[in-house]
Design a protein around this motif. Structure first.
Motif, PDB file in Angstrom:
ATOM      1  N   LEU A  58       0.801  -1.225   0.000  1.00 52.97           N
ATOM      2  CA  LEU A  58       0.000   0.000   0.000  1.00 52.97           C
ATOM      3  C   LEU A  58       0.843   1.288   0.000  1.00 52.97           C
ATOM      4  N   PRO A  59       1.855   1.414   0.872  1.00 57.36           N
ATOM      5  CA  PRO A  59       2.641   2.668   0.843  1.00 57.36           C
ATOM      6  C   PRO A  59       3.316   2.912  -0.498  1.00 57.36           C
ATOM      7  N   ARG A  60       3.809   1.857  -1.127  1.00 60.56           N
ATOM      8  CA  ARG A  60       4.482   2.016  -2.421  1.00 60.56           C
ATOM      9  C   ARG A  60       3.488   2.464  -3.487  1.00 60.56           C
ATOM     10  N   ALA A  61       2.298   1.886  -3.476  1.00 63.09           N
ATOM     11  CA  ALA A  61       1.283   2.270  -4.456  1.00 63.09           C
ATOM     12  C   ALA A  61       0.879   3.736  -4.293  1.00 63.09           C
ATOM     13  N   TRP A 230      -3.181   1.043 -19.597  1.00 66.23           N
ATOM     14  CA  TRP A 230      -4.409   0.283 -19.380  1.00 66.23           C
ATOM     15  C   TRP A 230      -4.144  -1.218 -19.473  1.00 66.23           C
ATOM     16  N   LEU A 231      -3.285  -1.599 -20.410  1.00 64.61           N
ATOM     17  CA  LEU A 231      -2.924  -3.009 -20.556  1.00 64.61           C
ATOM     18  C   LEU A 231      -2.252  -3.518 -19.281  1.00 64.61           C
ATOM     19  N   SER A 232      -1.347  -2.723 -18.742  1.00 67.52           N
ATOM     20  CA  SER A 232      -0.658  -3.089 -17.504  1.00 67.52           C
ATOM     21  C   SER A 232      -1.641  -3.246 -16.349  1.00 67.52           C
ATOM     22  N   LEU A 233      -2.608  -2.339 -16.277  1.00 58.26           N
ATOM     23  CA  LEU A 233      -3.600  -2.393 -15.203  1.00 58.26           C
ATOM     24  C   LEU A 233      -4.427  -3.665 -15.276  1.00 58.26           C
ATOM     25  N   TRP A 234      -4.975  -3.964 -16.464  1.00 55.29           N
ATOM     26  CA  TRP A 234      -5.843  -5.137 -16.593  1.00 55.29           C
ATOM     27  C   TRP A 234      -5.078  -6.445 -16.457  1.00 55.29           C
ATOM     28  N   ILE A 235      -3.821  -6.458 -16.934  1.00 49.13           N
ATOM     29  CA  ILE A 235      -3.005  -7.668 -16.783  1.00 49.13           C
ATOM     30  C   ILE A 235      -2.816  -7.987 -15.307  1.00 49.13           C
ATOM     31  N   ASN A 236      -2.472  -6.960 -14.509  1.00 52.57           N
ATOM     32  CA  ASN A 236      -2.249  -7.187 -13.084  1.00 52.57           C
ATOM     33  C   ASN A 236      -3.529  -7.611 -12.368  1.00 52.57           C
ATOM     34  N   LEU A 237      -4.671  -7.148 -12.856  1.00 55.06           N
ATOM     35  CA  LEU A 237      -5.938  -7.552 -12.245  1.00 55.06           C
ATOM     36  C   LEU A 237      -6.271  -9.004 -12.587  1.00 55.06           C
ATOM     37  N   PHE A 238      -6.277  -9.326 -13.881  1.00 55.40           N
ATOM     38  CA  PHE A 238      -6.754 -10.646 -14.293  1.00 55.40           C
ATOM     39  C   PHE A 238      -5.744 -11.772 -14.057  1.00 55.40           C
ATOM     40  N   PHE A 239      -4.459 -11.443 -14.040  1.00 52.31           N
ATOM     41  CA  PHE A 239      -3.498 -12.504 -13.775  1.00 52.31           C
ATOM     42  C   PHE A 239      -3.379 -12.823 -12.292  1.00 52.31           C
ATOM     43  N   MET A 361       2.356   4.199 -13.505  1.00 49.65           N
ATOM     44  CA  MET A 361       2.164   2.804 -13.914  1.00 49.65           C
ATOM     45  C   MET A 361       2.304   1.872 -12.723  1.00 49.65           C
ATOM     46  N   GLU A 362       3.296   2.150 -11.877  1.00 48.81           N
ATOM     47  CA  GLU A 362       3.507   1.304 -10.698  1.00 48.81           C
ATOM     48  C   GLU A 362       2.332   1.407  -9.740  1.00 48.81           C
ATOM     49  N   THR A 363       1.805   2.611  -9.563  1.00 49.28           N
ATOM     50  CA  THR A 363       0.639   2.791  -8.692  1.00 49.28           C
ATOM     51  C   THR A 363      -0.555   2.000  -9.216  1.00 49.28           C
ATOM     52  N   MET A 364      -0.804   2.110 -10.520  1.00 49.51           N
ATOM     53  CA  MET A 364      -1.937   1.392 -11.114  1.00 49.51           C
ATOM     54  C   MET A 364      -1.755  -0.113 -10.990  1.00 49.51           C
ATOM     55  N   ALA A 365      -0.544  -0.590 -11.277  1.00 50.83           N
ATOM     56  CA  ALA A 365      -0.293  -2.031 -11.241  1.00 50.83           C
ATOM     57  C   ALA A 365      -0.409  -2.573  -9.819  1.00 50.83           C
ATOM     58  N   MET A 366       0.208  -1.880  -8.858  1.00 49.34           N
ATOM     59  CA  MET A 366       0.223  -2.379  -7.483  1.00 49.34           C
ATOM     60  C   MET A 366      -1.136  -2.246  -6.814  1.00 49.34           C
ATOM     61  N   SER A 367      -1.925  -1.239  -7.220  1.00 51.66           N
ATOM     62  CA  SER A 367      -3.263  -1.114  -6.641  1.00 51.66           C
ATOM     63  C   SER A 367      -4.175  -2.233  -7.123  1.00 51.66           C
TER      64      SER A 367
END
Length: 428
Positions: A58-61, A230-239, A361-367
């Motif tokens: 959470l802090p990193r995001a 957006w691709l990075s966000l959805w990949i991190n969600l669905f994977f 990008m890191e915030t979106m991916a980690m969140s």
């Protein structure tokens, strides 16, 4: 500095930052392994373990966009060295607290938060600085070496940590971590983070809020960057389906022993290492977005293959071997997605905005990671794992075909598609 001297310094950077990253990450994985076991041994609570994981995510995001602003507006070298020094002082603080009052879970939580904040600043800044450390022709090799160092640390850290845990106290883990980061600090202090910089010395610094807003505006103006984010966000969600479901399916449903599951996870780290070596020794991908699209389609297909042992009568040994091979292939395809995209983004994004873009990008991916884990954790308790994996695989295929459609690829690589179109016209 003439070109020959710059090339020589870039070669030095290539090996120095690989060594520093490997040493620091190795120390981090050793400490993480030790702290995880210590918390479980001290409390016996999965909640305490999960709380520490939240403190590390959470802090990193939350702070990653700010770290990106700092990387874009202040000295990258100074930022990285201050963050590394902050990490060492944080661990020294926990060591002193332990000597005075004894180790406690709350002290570990506080330490994890400060450690995560320091890691956010050093990580985002280092990512945004890779393109200024080496010449463009060796950017893919540099990023491959970076991934290689993390893969080696991911494999070696738990092994070393496991050997140390039975013989040494928690204080020794902290000292090892401090020594590793001190060595990394000394190596990074010798590097020139402006070697291939294209920014002038008189670049005007923006105020924090204005700098963050201009970073968002820059992303909005570049369609290809938006698509990749957006691709990075959805990949991190669905994977998260395989992050959560892999352990659940293999251990809970197929009753594979934890020791053998360790071999499965090690196969994934080995796959990343093999792929890193491949990208480090081959030429740069000419059409990276198309290459990543192809690998992402293969990656989503391998996710669907994970259901095969659930619907067939495999023996125990066949199940273990199957998932070892699947995780190995899965990791290779994952690197096939990430590596070309990473190199492409390094070259596409203007230097003065790299930190903010990578930070966002890191915030979106980690969140998306905790959200995905929570959602899929609930789904696996309610629905059959076979259906979840197959539907998720299909969703990723559709998402890939929509986001990385030909129009987007043509905008990202006009030189390739224009040449292809001309060749087709000549042939006709």
């Amino acid at each position: 500095m003439d070109e020959a001297a710059k090339y020589k310094k870039a070669t030095y950077h290539l090996w120095t930052f690989t060594a520093s990253k490997m040493i620091a990450m190795l120390g981090s994985h050793v400490l993480s392994f030790g702290i995880s076991l210590y918390i479980l041994a001290m409390t016996g609570s999965a909640t305490s373990f999960a709380t520490n994981m939240i403190c590390s995510i959470l802090p990193r995001a939350l702070v990653a966009p700010l770290a990106g602003y700092v990387a874009d507006n202040y000295s990258k070298k100074r930022t990285i060295l201050l963050a590394q020094a902050g990490t060492i002082l944080t661990m020294a603080g926990l060591l002193l607290y332990t000597e005075l009052f004894g180790m406690s879970v709350n002290a570990i939580y506080v330490t994890t938060v400060f450690y995560t904040l320091c890691s956010a600043f050093s990580g985002v800044t280092f990512t945004s600085a890779i393109a200024t450390l080496v010449n463009p022709e060796r950017l893919q090799r540099a990023m491959s070496f970076n991934q290689m160092s993390m893969s080696v640390a991911a494999v070696g850290g738990p092994v070393i940590g496991g050997m140390m845990y039975g013989f040494f106290s928690m204080e020794v883990f902290l000292i090892v971590h401090m020594i590793a980061y001190a060595i990394a600090f000394c190596l990074e202090a010798t590097m020139n983070f402006n070697l291939y910089s294209t920014r002038g010395d008189n670049t005007k610094k923006e105020k924090i809020w204005k700098g963050l807003v201009s970073g968002f505006s820059y992303i909005k103006q570049h369609k290809v960057i938006k698509v990749v984010m957006w691709l990075s966000l959805w990949i991190n969600l669905f994977f998260s389906a395989i992050v959560v479901g892999g352990t659940y399916v293999i251990i809970e449903l197929l009753k594979v022993e934890p020791t053998h599951f360790g071999f499965v996870e090690a196969a994934g780290a080995l796959g990343m290492l093999v792929a890193s070596i491949y990208f480090a020794t081959r030429g740069e991908i000419k059409v990276p977005l198309r290459f990543s699209k192809f690998c992402l389609l293969l990656l989503s297909s391998s996710l669907a293959f994970a259901v095969i042992p659930l619907v067939t009568d495999f023996s125990y040994s066949m199940i273990v071997v199957f998932y070892i091979l699947l995780y190995f292939i899965f990791a290779i395809f994952e690197m096939g997605v990430n590596m070309p995209l990473g190199v492409f983004m390094q070259k596409l994004i203007s230097e003065e905005y790299r930190g903010r873009v990578f930070g966002l990008m890191e915030t979106m991916a980690m969140s998306m990671m905790p959200i995905g884990m929570l959602v899929y954790g609930i789904l696996y308790d309610m629905l059959p794992a076979t259906g979840i994996l197959l539907v998720t695989s299909a969703i990723i295929v559709v998402m890939t075909l929509v986001l990385l459609r030909t129009a987007v690829l043509r905008e990202a690589h006009p030189e390739f598609y224009d040449e292809t179109t001309m060749a087709e016209r000549v042939a006709n």
